[in-house]
Structures are given as C-alpha cells and as structure tokens.
Design a protein around this motif. Structure first.
Motif, PDB file in Angstrom:
ATOM      1  N   LYS A 104      55.707  13.247  11.233  1.00  0.00           N
ATOM      2  CA  LYS A 104      56.843  13.405  10.328  1.00  0.00           C
ATOM      3  C   LYS A 104      58.170  13.111  11.030  1.00  0.00           C
ATOM      4  CE  LYS A 104      57.347  18.448  10.829  1.00  0.00           C
ATOM      5  NZ  LYS A 104      56.196  18.774  11.711  1.00  0.00           N
ATOM      6  N   SER A 297      68.960  21.318  15.022  1.00  0.00           N
ATOM      7  CA  SER A 297      67.580  21.707  15.307  1.00  0.00           C
ATOM      8  C   SER A 297      66.663  20.483  15.291  1.00  0.00           C
ATOM      9  CB  SER A 297      67.096  22.762  14.316  1.00  0.00           C
ATOM     10  OG  SER A 297      67.371  22.379  13.008  1.00  0.00           O
ATOM     11  N   ARG A 348      69.424  21.677  21.617  1.00  0.00           N
ATOM     12  CA  ARG A 348      70.015  21.542  20.272  1.00  0.00           C
ATOM     13  C   ARG A 348      71.262  20.680  20.307  1.00  0.00           C
ATOM     14  NH1 ARG A 348      69.637  27.357  18.021  1.00  0.00           N
ATOM     15  NH2 ARG A 348      71.901  27.175  18.003  1.00  0.00           N
TER      16      ARG A 348
ATOM     17  N   TYR B 176      56.895  22.986   8.664  1.00  0.00           N
ATOM     18  CA  TYR B 176      58.093  23.326   9.440  1.00  0.00           C
ATOM     19  C   TYR B 176      58.103  24.766   9.941  1.00  0.00           C
ATOM     20  CZ  TYR B 176      60.627  18.965   8.600  1.00  0.00           C
ATOM     21  OH  TYR B 176      61.023  17.663   8.606  1.00  0.00           O
ATOM     22  N   TYR B 544      62.009  28.084  14.659  1.00  0.00           N
ATOM     23  CA  TYR B 544      62.620  27.034  13.859  1.00  0.00           C
ATOM     24  C   TYR B 544      64.097  26.913  14.246  1.00  0.00           C
ATOM     25  CZ  TYR B 544      64.267  24.116  10.129  1.00  0.00           C
ATOM     26  OH  TYR B 544      64.849  23.084   9.429  1.00  0.00           O
ATOM     27  N   GLY B 545      64.496  25.693  14.584  1.00  0.00           N
ATOM     28  CA  GLY B 545      65.896  25.475  14.948  1.00  0.00           C
ATOM     29  C   GLY B 545      66.213  25.842  16.375  1.00  0.00           C
ATOM     30  N   GLU B 546      65.215  26.389  17.073  1.00  0.00           N
ATOM     31  CA  GLU B 546      65.416  26.718  18.476  1.00  0.00           C
ATOM     32  C   GLU B 546      64.982  25.539  19.343  1.00  0.00           C
ATOM     33  OE1 GLU B 546      66.787  29.531  19.796  1.00  0.00           O
ATOM     34  OE2 GLU B 546      67.325  29.869  17.710  1.00  0.00           O
TER      35      GLU B 546
END
Lengths: 467, 557
Positions: A104, A297, A348, B176, B544-546
């Motif tokens: 993805k 992210s 990030r 996700y 998530y997002g880390e």
C-alpha cells in the motif's frame, strides 16, 4: 509496436509487461495527442532519445515528430550495495518484488510520483505558442517528452509489480487531467496552469527540483526496481532544472542589461526584477508544500519500511545513523506569542529533512542568479521566501508569517501580498512580453540568448522544422 | 490499590458535556431548507473534547458525535416537515477521515468502548429516522470517506460519492491500526448493503480504499457523480425524494433543566444519586403530577411540547445514561426506583397510544424506545426496586423489564403495584426486534398473551412474582436485607465478567443487524482493543503515526 520501445528491462522476454503495454500504449498516444504540446505534433524536433543507460545510449540526437518519439524503459545500473541501508530492515537484501507488507505504501509513492509526470506536460501544453526562440521551444519539448518518459517509468513499475490494480492505476494516470474540474491531478501544484515562460522557468527550477529530491529519496529505496528506475530519471531531471535555472538567469541578465543601459525593462517588453522575484516567491512556496508536512506519520512509515530514504541516505559521512530512532528534528515555530522549538521525532520529520536539503540547493541556485546581477553591477538581489511563508501544508499552514518568516498577522499579510506574490497586473505584463520567435538564431526581447546550443549544434541551428 | 484504580478513571478527565444545541455546534452546520435539511461536517480542529489531539481532516471525537446526535433528534421533533436529510462536508475533496486516531490512542479502554457504542447509537437513530420518521438520510460524500467517515455514510439510506478519480471510500482500520471498522462498518457492509463477502474482505483490508466506478460495482455506494455535476445531481436526487407540503409544526426541544450538586444530578423528573464508595447509582424518577395526567391531550398533540411528561422524563433519562457512561465510569450498579401515582402514569400511557398516526406521539414513543435500548446497552448492572410509592406502569414498567433483576416489596401495609398496557407488547422493541415481554418469555409465547395487556392489568407483588414479571418479592421484614445483600454481592463481582454475562443474558432471541453490531462491537472490537497487537507497546494502534512500526504476536487463536 513493442519492438521499437528502447529498454533494458528485458521487455522481449516479459509477456506480462508486453500484454500490459500493448493495452496501455495506444491510450498513452491518444493522451499525448490530446494533451501533449498543442500545435506542434506534426513538426520535426531535434530531440535527444535515450536508448540505453551507458555512455553511448544516453544522448542520441535526431529529428523526430513527437508522437513518434521512442519512449523507453530504463533502470540504472545495479547499485553498489546489496542490502537495505536504512530504517527497520537494515541488512535485509534489496527486494526485487513488492513485499506484500509494503504494497500500500509503495503503491501510494509510485502513484503520487507518477501522476505529476503527465500533469506537468498538461500544464505546459500551450507554451509552445509563445516560445522566445527555437532552441527554447526545442528544450520545452525535450522536457515534455522526458516527463512523459517518466510517466512510462512509473507505469513500468505499476505494470510489472502491482498486478491488476497497478494496471488500473496506470490507466487512471491517463484519465486525470491537470486542472480538470472532474478529474484533477492528485497534487494541487500540478493543477495550476503554467501560462507563460517565466512560470515555466520557475516551475522547472523549483517544482522539478522538488521532483529531484523526491526521486533521490526513492533512489535509496529498498525496493530495487523503484530505486534504479528513479536513479535514471534523475539524469533527465537534471536537464529540466538546468532549463529552469538558466532560463531565469537569462531573464535576469536581459533585464540587468536594460537597467545598465538606463532603460525601463517594462517599456521594451522585458520583465522587471520585482516581477521575477514575485514569481520566484509563488513557485518556491508552492514547491515547499509538495514536500508534505514537516511532521508526518506517512514519512515515518516510509522511512521505517526502507521505502524512501533521506537525500543521499547511502552517504555514511552525511548520516552516521541510518535507523533514525533516537534523534529529533527541531523546527522553529511561533506559537502563542513567542518562538518555540518543536521537537519532532526524526523519522516523522523526514519530509522536513528533505525540504532542508532542497532549500540549501535552491540557495545555491539563487547565488548564481545573483552573480549575474553582481556582474552587471546592480545592487538588487533575488531572495528565497522563507519556508514558513504562505504554506498550505505542514506545521506552518494556517499561521501568519511574512516573506522572511517573521511572525505577522492576517491584516499585514493581506496588505503586503501585492509586494510578495504576482498580481494580475504582473501576469498581464509577463503575458505581453511573450511574443513567439520561431526564426533560427533569433531571440525574444525579454530574455538573453543561451550560452550554447545543444546536441553539438550552434545557437542558430534549426532545432524545430515546421511542417 | 483498588481505590487508586478507581480514581484514575473518569475522574481524571473533564466532565463530558452531554447536551448541545445548533447554536452551540462547533463541528456541524445544520441548514433546513423547507423539506430538506443539510448536516454539514466542518470539524473545528482544536474543538475536541480533550486536549492533546487536533481533529484534522474532519476526523471526529465524542464532541462531534454529541452534536450529531442532538441534530438527529432535533430534526425529528423540531422539523417534522423535513423529509430528506443530506449528510455532507464543508471541505474540498474531504468528507470525513473517521474517528481521530490520536484521541482513540490516548483514551482509556472504557472510554473507547463507550465512544464506539455512542456513535453507533447515533447511527442507529439515523436509520430509525429513515425507517420510521419519514426522514430519509442521504450521504453526499464530496471527498474521502474513510473509517468512521464511511461508517457514518453506511448508516444513511443511500450513498453518493464524488467521482474525481481520487476520492475513495475506505475502511483502513485493519491495515493501518490493527483494529476493526467495528462500529457497525463490517456488519452494515454485508448485512445492510449486501456487499459480497469476498469483495467485503478485499475492501476491508485495502488501505487505499475504492474509488468511483468500482465502489458502485461493489455496492459500496449507490451513485457516483463527477465534480462538475455534483451539486446538481445531489439537488436533483433531493428533489426526487422530498415530500412537499408537509404541514406539521415542530416543537422546540427546550434545554434540559439539570443541576449538579455534590454526588447528585437533579433533573426535573429525575435524580441521579451516586455513591462512589459503594459504586452504586440510584436513579429515582418522579411520576407525573396528578394535574398533568388529568389534562387531556390537545387536539394537536404536539402542542403539549417538550415539557410533556413522557417526553421530558425520557430525554432526562437518555441524558443521565450518557452521564453515567462517560462521567461515572466506576459505577457498577444502577438502582432504578420511581415515586408517584400509578394511575397518573397509566393516564399518560393511554394518551401515548391514543392516536397511532400522530407524528408527535410517534416521535415520543420512538424516543422512549431508543432510551430503553440505550439503558440495555449500558454495561452496568441494572436492578429495579418496586415499593409502595412506585409508579411502574405501562411505558414506565419497560424500565423494569429492561433491568437485570426486579425486586418488588410485598408489604400489606404499603402495597406495591405495577400495571401493564398494550404498549408493553411491541411499542418499544429491543434491538433484536422483540418486545421486552416477548423476550422475557421467549420459551412460552402464550404467556404474554395471557397477561391480557389490553385490559391494563394491575398486579400486586405476589401476582407479579407468579406471573414471572419480577425476580423476587421479599416481604417487609426481609426487604432491607435482601436488597442490601443483592447490591453488595453484585458490586463485589468482576466488572468484566458481569459485562459479558449481562450482554449475553439480556438479548435472548433472534439477531438483527442492530443486535449483531453491538454484539460484535462488545465482543470482537473490545477484545482487539485489549490485545497487545493493537494497544500493546508495539501494537499497531499504539504506534500509528509514531516513528516505529508495529510488531505483531503472530499466534492466531
């Protein structure tokens, strides 16, 4: 049809890719005729065609009509290393297939990158009508066919590695249209028209340079076909940026000459420096946004997975730490009345790292432009807008900073915008300068001639033979 | 140690504001244009319930859903002339990115569970409005609808998606976040939209979602339109759907009168009294004044207004349940009592069922029904205590029927009584479609009929016990001890085991889409929320997002 496609991906023995291209190629040609350079499809252009990645294969010049251009598929030569060199998979052998786990994310990277390639051709399709010289016209078309080849490069990846879904996405690339109300291109910067050559030069300087940095970071990828495809694209991208950089330099040179002669540039159809500056501001700012948010992210996920590295990630002297888990990126931001430093975990902040490298590169370009002004003994200088100015993306979006990145307020910004960004009057002024010049060796009055020709030819060579 | 565990829960959050009004909405705009209403999502990034996350990309938290729930209810009472409700967003190329992940990650387990439950209750209210209130919900997805954003659309009667070659519908929770699109998404996909199971399987694991034409082919959406025709096509569809010339006049839903005083919340007809140490909440309803019950309904029933006792009481009950769920997490047992004249309640019960076709009475009945379901879906033990001054008759007796146990005091000096009415036989179906009486006696369908509700039978404690309508009927000498022991014993048991037991015992009988959604939400989603693969140190939701990527425990159960 397939016989004429130059490639080093063993197309001859790849029935899957053959089948996919057989279906896609006619649609591509339809797209090119509809959306490629308008009005010049039957003319013979002196173009460079890549037929191989080695010394002799890279630069073959000859006359060709654009629909008959031989778009090819090339991977750069195999890389030095054999294992992934950043993120969580350090030491794992390069992938030569898409790992299902990362499908993805890879798809997203390839589709987003791929969509920009035909988009830029569409954005530039009417510029031929007002080219300042035959060589510029030819260079525009060279850029256009190569952007289309970059589309081929991304479509090759989609066709070869992403199955049925990849083929659908390859079709979608031909169905979306820059600025179309119903089928716009994915990224906003690729939906605004490029309606004059000053904008083209800014686009190729700033937006194609974003392309360079995106491609360079993908050239680090653990997914080997992506890395080698983008590595080769970078060679072509370098030419596009040179068109932009020298283009602006020539505009500045012409204006500087007129100023030294004591003439008002505008009165003789040239472009005043403040207008150049405002164009620079507009396109640099839009290009900053293309890097995505400074705190992202997605960027972290791409890095962690070994899909997208930093600029020149392989260079150990540049980056001692390729895992990037312990560090932070510090971003200066004005919040609640004072400057603070936002600490973003390094992974990030990969977009911000890439943007930093990009800005440093842009600064070198501006130094060269300013050297032209210096040579003409002018005190004016072109400057780069702050990365905080006018952003629609990332941590500075929705905040008020002036062109230098100092905190400001809505009202002040409103009143100063006319100094910083092109107004309709600026666009009109530039548009008035855009008088087409199609005679070999002649040049429009708003721009200085190139230093030399291309493909071993002189400046007055007939780079375009009209039919 | 236990005391610490308790104080760490809802007490550490600010109180959730459970009431709203269109003039206070931060995240929605409600526009009513004759027979059509537009609910436009425009989430204020910094306007969430808790600090620490920004509601980016029109993502939502509980504060967004409290407003939506208010709007859905308000449209039914204040705008009965509306026959089509269009759900859309104010953002370009973006409808809604679903529940905010950073909010979910920071939330305690009980909060997450209650958040999901509440949002699904709101969605069911939309579906009920489409089915029974003549308000047809249409989702106009003008851009990306992912996760909860698409689940919200799934709760509408039909879904239109903009076809700009980029906008998708998606349920990316599994790829996700390692959790489920579990607030009805999975179930509505196959049970409501009848998406083929294999296509649904592909869709729910496809992070990037599905666009235009294919979304239609898979029945994920009903229609797609290009951006240039978008507004025109939506307007055209709205014009086809609306019923012109509706003459009903809505009523204003006046703000609830609600006062917090120490451990109490005092409403007009209701008091919640919390005993934190005992982990018990006493819910005492005050019956209607005699004069209220003697006043006949106006010819236009709606003129009774939002102060009409059955409506007012159940709005308060609905609110107090949300309070209990979010602001009193540590309360394990709800004790329901009532004080008032049984006859007055029965007089209102007759009014409530007098005019089957009246829109206002229908809406009041539906609201009572929703509140009763919310009670049954509240993961707390519920006991109803019936004493001499109680007034559990007809529609109010449903509260008792919704309880886990009913204690009725058998006292010759101060006799308690209950009464049944035809409303007990299906006016307020449970989530599984049964009336509470039918469900109670599902092994003996003749039994409810023999109770002959049409005759409004009144039953004493002994009669109620014999009829199986109450759990126990201790006499005046036993009452105090029996009740006290039952309470103390109950609150000593494992809250998790009780939640599971109650959910299993409350809903005997058939399944419906609604009951399945809550069943799967309670079991699967809440299981996954607890598992290391989602919320452990290296879980997908945690990371998530880390910068780090999740690492899964690969053992399948």
């Amino acid at each position: 049809m397939l016989d004429s496609i130059p490639n080093n991906v063993n197309l001859e023995n790849n029935p899957k890719l053959q089948r996919a291209l057989q279906r896609w190629n006619p649609n591509f040609l339809d797209w090119w005729r509809e959306m490629g350079p308008g009005g010049f499809q039957e003319d013979r252009i002196y173009l460079r065609t890549a037929i191989g990645v080695g010394q002799g294969g890279w630069a073959n010049y000859d006359y060709v009509t654009m629909p008959e251009y031989r778009w090819g598929i090339f991977l750069a030569n195999p890389r030095q290393g054999e294992t992934i060199h950043f993120g969580d998979h350090v030491g794992v052998p390069y992938w030569d297939q898409v790992p299902g786990e990362h499908r993805k994310d890879l798809r997203r990277l390839v589709v987003t990158q791929g969509d920009t390639e035909p988009a830029s051709v569409e954005q530039q399709r009417l510029l031929g009508q007002c080219a300042p010289s035959l060589l510029d016209l030819r260079n525009l078309f060279q850029v256009n066919v190569e952007e289309a080849r970059h589309l081929w490069a991304m479509v090759y990846l989609l066709h070869s590695y992403f199955g049925v879904d990849g083929r659908d996405e390859a079709e979608e690339m031909l169905e979306r249209r820059s600025g179309h109300p119903d089928r716009p291109r994915i990224l906003d910067a690729f939906n605004k028209p490029i309606s004059d050559w000053l904008a083209l030069f800014c686009f190729t300087t700033f937006t194609d340079r974003d392309g360079k940095y995106q491609l360079a970071s993908l050239a680090e990828s653990g997914f080997d076909p992506l890395a080698r495809t983008t590595q080769f694209m970078l060679m072509e991208e370098a030419f596009h940026m040179a068109v932009g950089e020298t283009g602006i330099a020539r505009v500045i040179k012409r204006t500087a000459e007129l100023m030294r002669e004591g003439k008002d540039p505008e009165s003789v159809g040239a472009i005043p420096l403040p207008v150049v500056q405002r164009y620079v501001n507009e396109w640099a700012t839009a290009s900053y946004d293309l890097f995505g948010s400074e705190d992202s992210s997605n960027a972290a996920a791409f890095f962690a997975a070994g899909l997208k590295g930093r600029y020149q990630e392989s260079d150990n002297s540049r980056y001692p730490d390729h895992v990037a888990l312990d560090d932070v990126f510090e971003a200066k931001i004005f919040e609640e009345g004072s400057w603070t430093t936002r600490q973003i975990p390094l992974r990030r902040a990969m977009n911000a790292c890439l943007l930093d490298a990009y800005v440093a590169d842009c600064k070198r370009v501006l130094e060269r432009w300013n050297a032209v002004l210096k040579e003409h003994e002018l005190s004016e200088r072109i400057t780069l807008p702050s990365v905080r100015f006018g952003r629609h993306m990332g941590i500075y979006s929705g905040q008020c900073y002036d062109i230098e990145g100092n905190p400001s307020d809505e009202q002040t910004l409103q009143s100063r915008m006319v100094d910083w960004l092109p107004s309709q009057a600026d666009y009109d002024l530039v548009k008035r300068s855009m008088v087409p010049v199609y005679e070999p060796g002649k040049i429009a009055n708003w721009i200085a001639p190139q230093a030399k020709g291309v493909g071993g030819q002189e400046l007055d060579f007939e780079y375009v033979q009209f039919h | 140690m236990q005391a610490e565990a308790i104080s760490e829960s809802s007490a550490s959050r600010p109180l959730l504001e459970t009431q709203s009004h269109p003039q206070q909405y931060k995240h929605w705009k409600l526009r009513v244009e004759g027979p059509a209403a537009y609910l436009i999502l425009d989430v204020q990034e910094g306007g969430g319930y808790l600090p620490g996350y920004a509601l980016k990309l029109n993502s939502y938290d509980i504060s967004v859903d409290v407003e939506l729930a208010d709007a859905v209810t308000r449209l039914r009472f204040e705008h009965p002339e509306v026959s089509v409700v269009v759900l859309t967003s104010a953002r370009e190329r973006l409808f809604c990115a679903g529940a905010n992940i950073f909010m979910l990650r920071g939330a305690s387990h009980p909060f997450k569970v209650n958040f999901c439950k509440y949002t699904n209750e709101t969605r069911l209210a939309m579906e009920e409005a489409s089915a029974h209130s003549g308000q047809y919900y249409l989702a106009a997805l003008n851009g990306l609808a992912s996760g909860g954003g698409y689940e919200l659309a799934l709760a509408c009667k039909e879904i239109h998606l903009i076809d700009d070659h980029s906008s998708v519908v998606s349920l990316p929770e599994i790829p996700y976040l390692g959790v489920l699109p579990g607030t009805g998404g999975l179930t509505r996909l196959v049970d409501k939209r009848h998406v083929r199971r294999d296509l649904a399987d592909v869709f729910c694991t496809l992070a990037e979602g599905v666009k235009g034409r294919r979304a239609m082919e898979w029945n994920l959406v009903d229609e797609v339109h290009p951006p240039s025709q978008w507004e025109e096509m939506i307007a055209k569809r709205v014009a086809e759907l609306v019923r012109e010339g509706a003459t009903q006049q809505g009523i204003a839903l006046e703000p609830l009168v609600k006062e917090r005083r120490g451990n109490e919340i005092i409403y007009k007809h209701l008091t919640l009294s919390v005993e934190p140490d005992a982990r018990v909440a006493r819910l005492t309803l005050r019956g209607p004044a005699t004069s209220t019950a003697e006043t006949p309904l106006p010819d236009n029933a709606a003129q009774a207004g939002s102060g009409w006792y059955p409506l007012a009481l159940f709005r308060e009950l609905d609110d107090v349940l949300v309070e209990l769920r979010f602001n009193f997490e540590e309360i394990g047992l709800i004790l329901i009592r009532s004080e008032g004249e049984l006859e007055s309640v029965m007089a209102l019960d007759r009014q409530l069922r007098a005019r089957p076709d009246d829109w206002f009475l229908r809406e009041v009945r539906l609201l009572i029904g929703r509140t009763l379901k919310r009670l049954e879906l509240t993961a707390r033990s519920i006991f109803t205590l019936i004493e001499g001054n109680s007034c559990f008759g007809g529609f109010l007796f449903e509260l008792a029927l919704a309880s886990d146990r009913i204690y009725m005091r058998d006292d010759a000096d101060d006799p308690a009584g209950i009464a049944l009415s035809p409303l007990n036989e299906g006016a307020f179906p449970m989530g599984n479609g049964l009336s509470r009486l039918a469900q109670r006696f599902c092994g003996n369908p003749e039994h409810p009929r023999r109770l002959d509700t049409g005759k409004e039978p009144h039953l004493s404690a002994q009669q109620a016990l014999d009829a199986g309508l109450v759990t126990a009927a201790p006499d005046e000498l036993d009452w105090e001890d029996e009740v006290r022991l039952a309470i103390e014993e109950r609150t000593s048991l494992s809250p998790d085991a009780l939640t599971g037991m109650e959910a299993s015992l409350r809903f005997a009988g058939p399944e419906t889409m609604e009951s399945k959604i809550f069943g799967r939400l309670s079991a699967w989603q809440n299981w996954i929320f607890q598992r290391p693969n989602a919320t452990g140190e290296r879980g997908a939701l945690t990371l998530y997002g880390e910068p780090e990527r999740p690492r899964f425990d690969r053992h399948r159960t």
